[in-house]
Design an enzyme around this catalytic site. Structure first.
Site, PDB file in Angstrom:
ATOM      1  CE  LYS A 192      -1.948   2.811   2.761  1.00  0.00           C
ATOM      2  NZ  LYS A 192      -1.800   4.207   1.759  1.00  0.00           N
ATOM      3  CD  GLU A 268      13.124   0.524   9.405  1.00  0.00           C
ATOM      4  OE1 GLU A 268      13.592   1.647   9.892  1.00  0.00           O
ATOM      5  OE2 GLU A 268      13.352  -0.462   9.628  1.00  0.00           O
ATOM      6  CB  CYS A 303      12.946   8.846   8.410  1.00  0.00           C
ATOM      7  SG  CYS A 303      13.929   7.865   7.471  1.00  0.00           S
ATOM      8  CD  GLU A 402       9.524  12.783  11.615  1.00  0.00           C
ATOM      9  OE1 GLU A 402       8.482  12.402  11.711  1.00  0.00           O
ATOM     10  OE2 GLU A 402      10.590  12.074  10.963  1.00  0.00           O
TER      11      GLU A 402
HETATM   12  P1  NAD Z   1       2.332   8.453   7.595  1.00  0.00           P
HETATM   13  O1  NAD Z   1       2.359   7.568   9.112  1.00  0.00           O
HETATM   14  O2  NAD Z   1       1.155   9.325   7.790  1.00  0.00           O
HETATM   15  O3  NAD Z   1       1.662   7.354   6.662  1.00  0.00           O
HETATM   16  C1  NAD Z   1       2.580   6.317   6.051  1.00  0.00           C
HETATM   17  C2  NAD Z   1       1.864   5.301   5.595  1.00  0.00           C
HETATM   18  O4  NAD Z   1       0.609   4.775   6.647  1.00  0.00           O
HETATM   19  C3  NAD Z   1       1.068   5.486   4.485  1.00  0.00           C
HETATM   20  O5  NAD Z   1       1.004   4.706   3.485  1.00  0.00           O
HETATM   21  C4  NAD Z   1      -0.474   6.092   4.917  1.00  0.00           C
HETATM   22  O6  NAD Z   1      -1.553   5.756   4.185  1.00  0.00           O
HETATM   23  C5  NAD Z   1      -0.256   5.093   6.153  1.00  0.00           C
HETATM   24  N1  NAD Z   1      -1.368   5.455   7.053  1.00  0.00           N
HETATM   25  C6  NAD Z   1      -1.591   6.610   7.544  1.00  0.00           C
HETATM   26  N2  NAD Z   1      -2.522   6.587   8.676  1.00  0.00           N
HETATM   27  C7  NAD Z   1      -3.007   5.294   8.786  1.00  0.00           C
HETATM   28  C8  NAD Z   1      -3.796   4.654   9.513  1.00  0.00           C
HETATM   29  N3  NAD Z   1      -4.704   5.107  10.532  1.00  0.00           N
HETATM   30  N4  NAD Z   1      -3.890   3.106   9.573  1.00  0.00           N
HETATM   31  C9  NAD Z   1      -3.263   2.565   8.763  1.00  0.00           C
HETATM   32  N5  NAD Z   1      -2.310   3.235   7.938  1.00  0.00           N
HETATM   33  C10 NAD Z   1      -2.263   4.414   7.800  1.00  0.00           C
HETATM   34  O7  NAD Z   1       3.626   8.868   7.248  1.00  0.00           O
HETATM   35  P2  NAD Z   1       4.045   9.859   6.134  1.00  0.00           P
HETATM   36  O8  NAD Z   1       3.540  11.348   6.515  1.00  0.00           O
HETATM   37  O9  NAD Z   1       3.680   9.252   4.751  1.00  0.00           O
HETATM   38  O10 NAD Z   1       5.374   9.716   6.109  1.00  0.00           O
HETATM   39  C11 NAD Z   1       6.250  10.653   7.071  1.00  0.00           C
HETATM   40  C12 NAD Z   1       6.700   9.834   8.177  1.00  0.00           C
HETATM   41  O11 NAD Z   1       7.635   8.727   7.762  1.00  0.00           O
HETATM   42  C13 NAD Z   1       7.718  10.664   9.002  1.00  0.00           C
HETATM   43  O12 NAD Z   1       7.687  10.424  10.442  1.00  0.00           O
HETATM   44  C14 NAD Z   1       9.069  10.010   8.772  1.00  0.00           C
HETATM   45  O13 NAD Z   1      10.202  10.151   9.868  1.00  0.00           O
HETATM   46  C15 NAD Z   1       8.770   8.602   8.411  1.00  0.00           C
HETATM   47  N6  NAD Z   1       9.647   7.906   7.708  1.00  0.00           N
HETATM   48  C16 NAD Z   1      10.517   6.786   8.486  1.00  0.00           C
HETATM   49  C17 NAD Z   1      11.402   5.983   7.607  1.00  0.00           C
HETATM   50  C18 NAD Z   1      12.459   5.301   8.559  1.00  0.00           C
HETATM   51  O14 NAD Z   1      12.934   4.323   7.873  1.00  0.00           O
HETATM   52  N7  NAD Z   1      12.505   5.088   9.784  1.00  0.00           N
HETATM   53  C19 NAD Z   1      11.637   6.461   6.367  1.00  0.00           C
HETATM   54  C20 NAD Z   1      10.942   7.454   5.554  1.00  0.00           C
HETATM   55  C21 NAD Z   1       9.872   7.989   6.453  1.00  0.00           C
END
Ligand code: NAD
Length: 499
Positions: A192, A268, A303, A402
């Site tokens: 997804k 992650e 991240c 963050e």
């Molecule tokens: P997000 O958590 O909003 O979304 C990530 C994924 O989760 C998306 O596919 C989204 O559709 C899904 N999602 C969102 N809400 C959900 C829910 N209630 N239930 C199930 N799935 C849900 O994150 P984002 O805004 O897309 O990405 C930014 C974040 O990702 C930052 O916090 C960043 O640090 C983190 N990130 C971490 C790494 C790592 O390797 N640690 C790498 C890249 C990004």
């Protein structure tokens, strides 16, 4: 090569690049069962690129059922590893062959510069498939050192159905870090992508089919997090969720697992990574450049961004002047322009979020040294200047939370002890960096930093051979390297009596 192709070339390619907008389930393209769609928007212009299928529970059910069927039939899980290797090598080659169109799709969907998508995201994704393809037929199982009348084998088995839920900041690469080892290990996968950036994941499905990955083994369900993501998290027939995204959503996935089938959950999550420059830094110019790239690359939407910079007093003024000069060269430009070092923030909501932190920094008494303004508003896109704050206190929101944007919080420090204490004073523990010419200090501080990754005299370097992930609220488990295969396999003990 990017240098020989100009903005006009990439704009023309962006106009004609083919788009897939339906879900890919069981080897077929399909609208969402209820016909729902969401718009994916070009952050550089604010214009809608396409309406994409918004998968709901029924679509997720179909994808998981197809993945389970494929797994149980053994059409992928039961293949010799050499056969899975061959298909994944083909996929790597196809990603490489189609790198220009994948790079353009990523750039228009997500806003990052074409130089980065073409020079990093897409080739790294291709390398990831090739690396796990090459690895998987070189891994042996174990025989335990038991008594002679026993043969005890410890074998690794694929889990079954893996759901990969990924964010928008490195859409294809984050997906590939999960899809490649999960498929190599013999699992079926339901991917997804984030709703902000579904286009390369859908193109990947086409390439996977061309590579000979059988129907049902790899599925893509674009959709909203709270709908499609939640349906995967709660699904009783998903064996594992491999998630990259925010810490708040990561916590939800742990709850989903507890409410359903106790599926494995690998997270992650977010970061607020400290980057420390000691006054014996061997090369201030390189360190200043790394500090600027470490926060402003990818518009700060990384991240592991070095978003907290700690600079020792002895070099503070000299270093800040160099940092400012580097940062000033990283002004946002059209992401399709090969000369742009920074592109557009992914969407309006994220821009507003980042701006709210700039506002908070000003209100709470941080000193704005650079940037802080929205720019290129005529384009309709979401651009923000590289922004640097000097912070008098570690209690400020911009130091603690963050931001996920091009905003750097700088603090001056006096002693090594103080630097380590401030660096570790965070709920996160993902990346960290330090610059010193003192070998003993490099080792000492590296050991003390609470982080999954430490860079010494560089920042954000790495490749697929090393594990990537965090401690504390930055998550669990590791992407990349052979260790990632641990996430997608279980150990089986078989104790055979030879008596
Ligand atoms: P997000 O958590 O909003 O979304 C990530 C994924 O989760 C998306 O596919 C989204 O559709 C899904 N999602 C969102 N809400 C959900 C829910 N209630 N239930 C199930 N799935 C849900 O994150 P984002 O805004 O897309 O990405 C930014 C974040 O990702 C930052 O916090 C960043 O640090 C983190 N990130 C971490 C790494 C790592 O390797 N640690 C790498 C890249 C990004």
């Amino acid at each position: 090569m990017t240098e020989t192709k100009d903005l006009a070339y990439w704009r023309a390619l962006a106009e004609r690049v083919p788009l897939r907008t339906q879900a890919y389930i069981d080897g077929r393209w399909a609208d969402a069962a209820d016909g729902a769609t969401f718009d994916t928007v070009n952050p550089a212009t604010g214009q809608v690129i396409a309406a994409v299928a918004a998968c709901g529970g029924a679509d997720v059910d179909r994808a998981v059922a197809a993945a389970r069927r494929a797994f149980d039939q053994g059409i992928w899980s039961g293949l010799p590893r050499s056969a899975r290797k061959a298909a994944l090598l083909k996929l790597a080659a196809l990603v490489d062959t189609h790198r220009e169109e994948l790079a353009v799709l990523e750039t228009i969907d997500m806003g990052k510069p074409i130089a980065d998508t073409l020079g990093y995201d897409i080739p790294e994704a291709a390398r990831t498939y090739a690396w796990y393809a090459e690895a998987i037929d070189k891994i042996y199982d174990e025989i335990a050192p038991t008594a002679p009348e026993v043969l005890a084998t410890i074998t690794r088995e694929p889990l079954g159905v893996v759901a990969a839920v990924v964010p928008w900041n490195y859409p294809l690469l984050m997906a590939s870090w999960k899809v490649a080892p999960a498929l190599a290990a013999g699992n079926s996968v339901v991917l997804k992508p984030a709703e902000q950036s579904p286009l390369t994941a859908l193109r990947l499905a086409e390439l996977a089919e061309l590579a000979g990955i059988p129907a049902g083994v790899f599925n893509v369900v674009p959709g909203l997090g709270a709908v499609a993501g939640q349906a995967l998290g709660l699904h009783a027939d998903v064996d594992c969720v491999a998630f990259t995204g925010s810490t708040a959503t990561g916590k939800r996935f742990l709850q989903y697992a507890g409410q359903s089938n106790l599926k494995r959950v690998w997270l992650e999550c977010g970061g607020k990574s400290p980057h420390i420059v000691f006054d014996d830094c061997p090369d201030l110019d390189r360190a200043a450049r790394a500090a600027a790239v470490g926060i402003f690359n990818n518009q700060g939407e990384i991240c592991i961004a070095g978003s907290r910079l700690y600079v020792q007093d002895g070099i503070y003024d000299r270093f800040m002047a160099k940092l400012e000069a580097c940062a000033a060269t990283m002004q946002p430009g059209d992401p399709l322009d090969p000369a742009s070092a920074m592109g557009a923030i992914v969407d309006r909501a994220q821009l507003d979020r980042v701006l709210s932190y700039v506002h908070a920094g000003r209100e709470e008494g941080a000193r704005l040294r650079l940037g802080g303004e929205r720019v290129r508003t005529d384009s309709g896109g979401f651009y923000l200047q590289p922004t640097i704050f000097e912070c008098p206190s570690q209690a400020l929101k911009i130091v603690r939370e963050e931001i996920f944007g091009p905003v750097l919080a700088v603090t001056r420090f006096h002693t090594e002890e103080e630097a380590v204490r401030m660096a570790n004073d965070s709920p996160y523990g993902l990346g960290s960096g330090l610059w010193t010419a003192n070998l003993a200090r490099a080792h000492r501080v590296s050991r003390r930093l609470q982080a999954g990754l430490v860079w010494v005299n560089c920042y954000m370097d790495g490749d697929v051979t090393v594990p990537f992930g965090g401690v504390k609220q930055s998550g669990s488990g590791r992407d990349k390297s052979l260790h990632a295969l641990d996430k997608y396999t279980d150990l089986k003990t078989t104790w055979i009596s030879l008596a």
